[in-house]
Design an enzyme around this catalytic site. Sequence first.
Site, PDB file in Angstrom:
ATOM      1  CD  GLU A  75      -3.099   0.894   2.186  1.00 46.64           C
ATOM      2  OE1 GLU A  75      -3.463  -0.251   2.510  1.00 46.64           O
ATOM      3  OE2 GLU A  75      -3.576   1.936   2.669  1.00 46.64           O
ATOM      4  CE  LYS A 254      -6.550  -1.706   4.701  1.00 52.53           C
ATOM      5  NZ  LYS A 254      -5.657  -0.771   4.009  1.00 52.53           N
ATOM      6  CG  ASP A 270       0.709 -16.889  10.886  1.00 51.28           C
ATOM      7  OD1 ASP A 270       0.019 -16.155  10.153  1.00 51.28           O
ATOM      8  OD2 ASP A 270       0.377 -18.051  11.178  1.00 51.28           O
ATOM      9  CG  HIS A 367      -2.691   8.913   0.751  1.00 53.27           C
ATOM     10  ND1 HIS A 367      -3.589   7.998   1.225  1.00 53.27           N
ATOM     11  CD2 HIS A 367      -1.913   9.257   1.799  1.00 53.27           C
ATOM     12  CE1 HIS A 367      -3.371   7.809   2.513  1.00 53.27           C
ATOM     13  NE2 HIS A 367      -2.374   8.562   2.882  1.00 53.27           N
TER      14      HIS A 367
HETATM   15  C1  MEV Z   1      -6.351   3.111   4.752  1.00 52.05           C
HETATM   16  O1  MEV Z   1      -5.539   2.026   4.362  1.00 52.05           O
HETATM   17  C2  MEV Z   1      -6.471   3.209   6.256  1.00 52.05           C
HETATM   18  C3  MEV Z   1      -7.463   4.252   6.771  1.00 52.05           C
HETATM   19  O2  MEV Z   1      -8.739   4.004   6.187  1.00 52.05           O
HETATM   20  C4  MEV Z   1      -7.539   4.120   8.259  1.00 52.05           C
HETATM   21  C5  MEV Z   1      -8.649   4.909   8.917  1.00 52.05           C
HETATM   22  O3  MEV Z   1      -9.643   5.228   8.255  1.00 52.05           O
HETATM   23  O4  MEV Z   1      -8.505   5.182  10.127  1.00 52.05           O
HETATM   24  C6  MEV Z   1      -7.069   5.639   6.361  1.00 52.05           C
END
Ligand code: MEV
Length: 413
Positions: A75, A254, A270, A367
């Site tokens: 990513e 995430k 792992d 980004h």
């Molecule tokens: C993107 O990979 C991760 C985010 O979505 C985390 C979040 O929303 O806190 C930016």
Amino acid sequence: MIMKFHQLTSHERLAQLVDKHLIDENDATLLNTSYSSIHEKMIENYIGNYAIPLGLLPKITVNGTDYVIPMATEEPSVIAAAANGARMFSYGTVTAQAINREMIGQVLMHDIEFVEFEQYVIKHESLLIALGNAAHPSMQKRGGGLKKITVRNLGDKMVSLDLLVDAQEAMGANTVNTMAEAIAVYLRDNGFSQQVDLAILSNLATQALVEVRVSLPFNAVEKVGFRNVEIAQKIAQANLYSHIDPYRATTENKGIMNGIDAVVMASGNDWRAIAAGAHAYASYDGKYTSLSKWQVIDDRLEGSLTIPLPVGIVGGSIGIVPLAKVNQKLLKVTTAKELACVIATVGLAQNLAALRALVTNGIQAGHMQLQLKSLALAVGAKPTEVTELVQRLAKMPLRNTETALKLLKEMRN
Ligand code: MEV
């Protein structure tokens, strides 16, 4: 005789794929170039290496020590965000500690009277512990091993015999599985032949928790065009949503796992085990929430993260994969607990960077360059063409595949 796919060498497998028109010669050459004799020995039906970019977070301070962190991630924004979070952390204090570090194994049984069986386990605990340890004696020699056995009532006459194993510096999956299976065999042979169903480690590693806490002055989150205190308050508010709404919590977690998995993977651990445990722990109280907590207290932004991190510094693929060893050199951690503390801190730094971006300019603005690079590569730009294509794309009102393809064609003409 037609050989089975698993009996072929990787080169023969590729030739077969070409013969069957599943891939062409160029694809086969690409796969062949990635060949590694070590990796070929690691998995079944090997055809090549699928590379994930490895980058460095040059500095993050945990408990007063500076670390260089290798991160494996595809990513584009992950490492930049981690570095951003680590920079914000440098304004305050970061303390991390491993609360405990034991693995859990399970022997699952049905048709059991709980109270009676519990008495049986209390009476036979030392014997069962000795049996478990005999199945993996080296762990006990190193000061670890099977320490405790308890029973949990799962209802409907089902129970889980829980083994608590100190796997020392290893993640310990194999050790725990070996011990659990040895105990299952004993129980089957000693009166429970029909009741013992399965024996396996649990990835909900609630006995291998790490807690990291960070306390920051408001200027740590400074951003041009915004008031520091407001950003801090909005970060706390953003995090609050993740404590009431699982949809938002999943996304925030995430983001935390973006950092955690990247280091877990680079360190040869792992990451599926870590991810499964982390998300289960996020719903441990019956509702899925964020693993982190951010609050404004007086004139500080206080953050914390508690997460199961049963990582190891020996065993598994760590001793086999050459780059895992290089990454360990970079990390310079000497214990599994220290590695867990560092990983959790990267997760919280990653989280802060994401929340700060979300409550200020939004995630897309920061980004843009990275996304344009990905777009350039996706439409087939060669590495030498990427910079120019990104510059041209940045000037366009609509930056999509069509535009990128058009610009690339213009450049090449
Ligand atoms: C993107 O990979 C991760 C985010 O979505 C985390 C979040 O929303 O806190 C930016």
